[in-house]
Design an enzyme around this catalytic site. Structure first.
Site, PDB file in Angstrom:
ATOM      1  N   CYS A   1     -28.616   6.548 -10.186  1.00 42.87           N
ATOM      2  CA  CYS A   1     -29.095   7.282 -11.370  1.00 42.87           C
ATOM      3  C   CYS A   1     -28.090   7.111 -12.510  1.00 42.87           C
ATOM      4  O   CYS A   1     -28.452   6.971 -13.663  1.00 42.87           O
ATOM      5  CB  CYS A   1     -29.247   8.761 -11.069  1.00 42.87           C
ATOM      6  SG  CYS A   1     -30.515   9.167  -9.887  1.00 42.87           S
TER       7      CYS A   1
ATOM      8  N   CYS B   1      -7.028  -2.675  -7.652  1.00 50.53           N
ATOM      9  CA  CYS B   1      -5.656  -2.151  -7.693  1.00 50.53           C
ATOM     10  C   CYS B   1      -4.650  -3.286  -7.642  1.00 50.53           C
ATOM     11  O   CYS B   1      -3.582  -3.208  -8.230  1.00 50.53           O
ATOM     12  CB  CYS B   1      -5.418  -1.215  -6.527  1.00 50.53           C
ATOM     13  SG  CYS B   1      -6.203   0.367  -6.768  1.00 50.53           S
TER      14      CYS B   1
ATOM     15  N   ASN C   1       0.822  -1.221   0.000  1.00 44.74           N
ATOM     16  CA  ASN C   1       0.000   0.000   0.000  1.00 44.74           C
ATOM     17  C   ASN C   1       0.854   1.268   0.000  1.00 44.74           C
ATOM     18  O   ASN C   1       0.395   2.348  -0.378  1.00 44.74           O
ATOM     19  CB  ASN C   1      -0.874   0.083   1.270  1.00 44.74           C
ATOM     20  CG  ASN C   1      -1.796  -1.101   1.469  1.00 44.74           C
ATOM     21  OD1 ASN C   1      -2.026  -1.520   2.590  1.00 44.74           O
ATOM     22  ND2 ASN C   1      -2.306  -1.657   0.383  1.00 44.74           N
TER      23      ASN C   1
ATOM     24  N   CYS D   1     -33.579   7.205  -5.044  1.00 44.94           N
ATOM     25  CA  CYS D   1     -33.673   8.649  -4.784  1.00 44.94           C
ATOM     26  C   CYS D   1     -35.008   9.250  -5.199  1.00 44.94           C
ATOM     27  O   CYS D   1     -35.305  10.374  -4.840  1.00 44.94           O
ATOM     28  CB  CYS D   1     -32.480   9.407  -5.383  1.00 44.94           C
ATOM     29  SG  CYS D   1     -32.478   9.581  -7.159  1.00 44.94           S
TER      30      CYS D   1
ATOM     31  N   CYS E   1      -0.761 -18.871 -12.221  1.00 38.88           N
ATOM     32  CA  CYS E   1      -0.938 -17.409 -12.248  1.00 38.88           C
ATOM     33  C   CYS E   1      -0.509 -16.905 -10.873  1.00 38.88           C
ATOM     34  O   CYS E   1       0.258 -17.577 -10.195  1.00 38.88           O
ATOM     35  CB  CYS E   1      -2.372 -17.020 -12.594  1.00 38.88           C
ATOM     36  SG  CYS E   1      -3.560 -17.501 -11.338  1.00 38.88           S
TER      37      CYS E   1
ATOM     38  N   HIS F   1       3.321   2.755  -1.478  1.00 42.79           N
ATOM     39  CA  HIS F   1       3.750   3.617  -2.585  1.00 42.79           C
ATOM     40  C   HIS F   1       2.685   4.647  -2.937  1.00 42.79           C
ATOM     41  O   HIS F   1       2.964   5.617  -3.636  1.00 42.79           O
ATOM     42  CB  HIS F   1       4.095   2.776  -3.823  1.00 42.79           C
ATOM     43  CG  HIS F   1       2.895   2.346  -4.607  1.00 42.79           C
ATOM     44  ND1 HIS F   1       2.595   2.843  -5.849  1.00 42.79           N
ATOM     45  CD2 HIS F   1       1.903   1.504  -4.289  1.00 42.79           C
ATOM     46  CE1 HIS F   1       1.475   2.309  -6.274  1.00 42.79           C
ATOM     47  NE2 HIS F   1       1.035   1.487  -5.354  1.00 42.79           N
TER      48      HIS F   1
ATOM     49  N   ASP G   1     -13.453   0.865  -3.187  1.00 44.03           N
ATOM     50  CA  ASP G   1     -13.080   0.418  -4.532  1.00 44.03           C
ATOM     51  C   ASP G   1     -13.879  -0.784  -5.041  1.00 44.03           C
ATOM     52  O   ASP G   1     -13.441  -1.447  -5.962  1.00 44.03           O
ATOM     53  CB  ASP G   1     -11.575   0.128  -4.607  1.00 44.03           C
ATOM     54  CG  ASP G   1     -11.154  -0.934  -3.601  1.00 44.03           C
ATOM     55  OD1 ASP G   1     -12.014  -1.441  -2.875  1.00 44.03           O
ATOM     56  OD2 ASP G   1      -9.955  -1.248  -3.548  1.00 44.03           O
ATOM     57  N   THR G   2     -15.046  -1.061  -4.443  1.00 42.42           N
ATOM     58  CA  THR G   2     -15.860  -2.137  -5.013  1.00 42.42           C
ATOM     59  C   THR G   2     -17.281  -1.627  -5.271  1.00 42.42           C
ATOM     60  O   THR G   2     -17.785  -0.792  -4.513  1.00 42.42           O
ATOM     61  CB  THR G   2     -15.958  -3.357  -4.070  1.00 42.42           C
ATOM     62  OG1 THR G   2     -16.655  -2.946  -2.888  1.00 42.42           O
ATOM     63  CG2 THR G   2     -14.598  -3.914  -3.711  1.00 42.42           C
TER      64      THR G   2
HETATM   65 ZN   LIG Z   1     -30.914   8.046  -7.911  1.00 42.22          ZN
END
Ligand SMILES: [Zn+2]
Length: 434
Positions: free
Chosen positions: A210, A224, A105, A289, A391, A107, A165-166
């Site tokens: 919206c 990230c 984290n 809303c 991987c 950097h 971030d999700t």
């Molecule tokens: Zn809305």
């Protein structure tokens, strides 16, 4: 009791009541004064910003001092935002983050440092903010924001910065803030780019739903840790969020002059790096809303009827038979890749740029993205020979193995836990960047 005596007593009671009322009012006023007034130290500390005409002088500084801002996420966006809000003199700042400070984290998440590694991020941020400005109050919430706690945490604050971030947390923050009537400053960023907007402004402007009535497909969301990020690029976004927060608090924006906008930042673009688009106002069909068609309510959220994580989805990586189609890193270490008659080279499916940072000797690189899109990338491999796929963490390797099997490769296995397990269980000297 004579009539006169009774009248006198009544007058006395009335007088006492009046006096009591005046005293209460005076006490309230005194309390307000003590919250409002700036100390001599604060006059000097904030002098340079109070002089700026757009800021609005002493009265704006007092507004900041009396404001309460909640920052959700003390990461790449939250770090500069929290530092600037603390420095500017926002009276009360809440920080929500359940994560701990990790070396990867540092950097970009510049509010943390090597001395606070493994400490909760909200706590780590609080330490730095108190050093910066001890006039302010910092409240930490070292928990994840959930359906059960979001209303309780958000309610006492005037303004919310969404530095998460999700998609699932963005929808939860949005719905909570819309239903509580709070304005949200929303930022996001990845690699060299990012965006910024203000949502539900004064409970009138458009909300996140919206703009995005349905979440993006889970396989299009990059984090990230997967996509990488340039520190100062995400820092620019976090800094811009702090600017917008100040403008909201001091009253620079009003119902009349505020227009919904979306600012896009592209740090490595050859020409113009910042562009701002005007956005449309609230969507009449919005499920949160617009009270006339509202389907999302506080009760439904708190009872868990609205399942944010389930709705936003998650990739299903469990597509292989763990007994016959997967091996461990230790088992891989015993495979003799010099037996080229029966074996393809180890297939590493990470993005090229990650493969170039570090890889196992003798492995070849065909990124999962290429593999999933094109058949020709596999031409160098023999489908009749055994193939092992690796991987970083063992997710993309499972999907890749499935693709190879579907393309008539006869014997394919993926490595459980990927290079992360390889480093932990086989070779501690493997250079990890995650
Ligand atoms: Zn809305």
């Amino acid at each position: 009791m004579t009539v006169n005596k009774e009248a006198e007593l009544r007058r006395e009671i009335e007088a006492l009541k009046k006096e009591n009322k005046e005293l209460k009012a005076q006490k309230l006023n005194d309390n307000k004064k003590s919250v409002c007034a700036l100390s001599l130290e604060e006059y000097r500390r904030y002098g340079r910003q109070m002089q700026v005409p757009e800021f609005g002088g002493l009265s704006s500084q007092l507004k900041l001092k009396n404001s309460k801002i909640l920052v959700i996420g003390a990461g790449g966006l939250g770090s500069p935002a929290l530092l600037y809000l603390a420095a500017a003199g926002v009276g009360k700042i809440g920080i929500v983050d359940n994560d701990v400070v990790d070396r990867t984290n540092l950097h970009r998440q510049i509010i943390h440092d090597t001395s606070t590694l493994n400490l909760n991020k909200a706590e780590s941020a609080r330490i730095k903010m108190r050093l910066l400005n001890s006039n302010i109050e910092v409240v930490t919430y070292p928990v994840a924001l959930t359906n059960l706690n979001s209303f309780q945490i958000v309610e006492p604050y005037d303004l919310v910065l969404d530095c998460t971030d999700t998609p699932a947390s963005r929808y939860l923050i949005n719905d909570t803030c819309v239903l509580l009537g709070k304005t949200i400053i929303s930022g996001s960023g990845l690699r060299t780019e990012g965006q910024l907007t203000i949502l539900n402004f004064h409970n009138q402007g458009p909300c996140y739903r919206c703009f995005y009535p349905t979440p993006p497909p889970p396989n299009t969301v990059t984090s990230c840790s997967n996509g990488g990020v340039i520190g100062p690029c995400i820092g620019v976004l976090g800094t811009m969020m702090a600017v917008e927060a100040l403008k909201c608090v001091v009253g620079f924006y009003t119902q009349e002059n505020f227009h919904p906008f979306l600012t896009l930042y592209s740090g490595f673009a050859p020409g113009q790096k910042l562009r701002t688009f005007r956005m449309r106002s609230r969507m009449s069909k919005c499920k949160v809303c617009n009270p006339d068609v509202r389907e999302i309510t506080r009760e439904k959220i708190e009872q868990g009827v609205i399942d944010y994580k389930g709705w936003c989805g998650a990739m299903n990586y469990n597509v292989l038979n763990p007994q016959t189609q997967r091996i461990t890193a230790k088992q891989l270490s015993k495979v003799d890749f010099s037996d080229v008659e029966h074996l393809n080279p180890l297939l590493d499916v990470r993005p090229r740029i990650q493969y170039d940072i570090s890889h196992i000797d003798g492995s070849i690189n065909i990124p999962y993205d290429d593999l999933s899109r094109s058949k020709s990338v596999l031409e160098g491999l023999d489908p009749h020979k055994k193939t092992y796929v690796i991987c970083r963490f063992g997710n993309d390797s499972q999907l890749s193995t499935k693709i190879l099997l579907e393309r008539n490769f006869e014997d394919v296995k993926d490595v459980i836990g990927g290079l992360d397990s390889w480093k932990k269980d086989v070779n501690a000297d493997f250079p990890s960047y995650w």
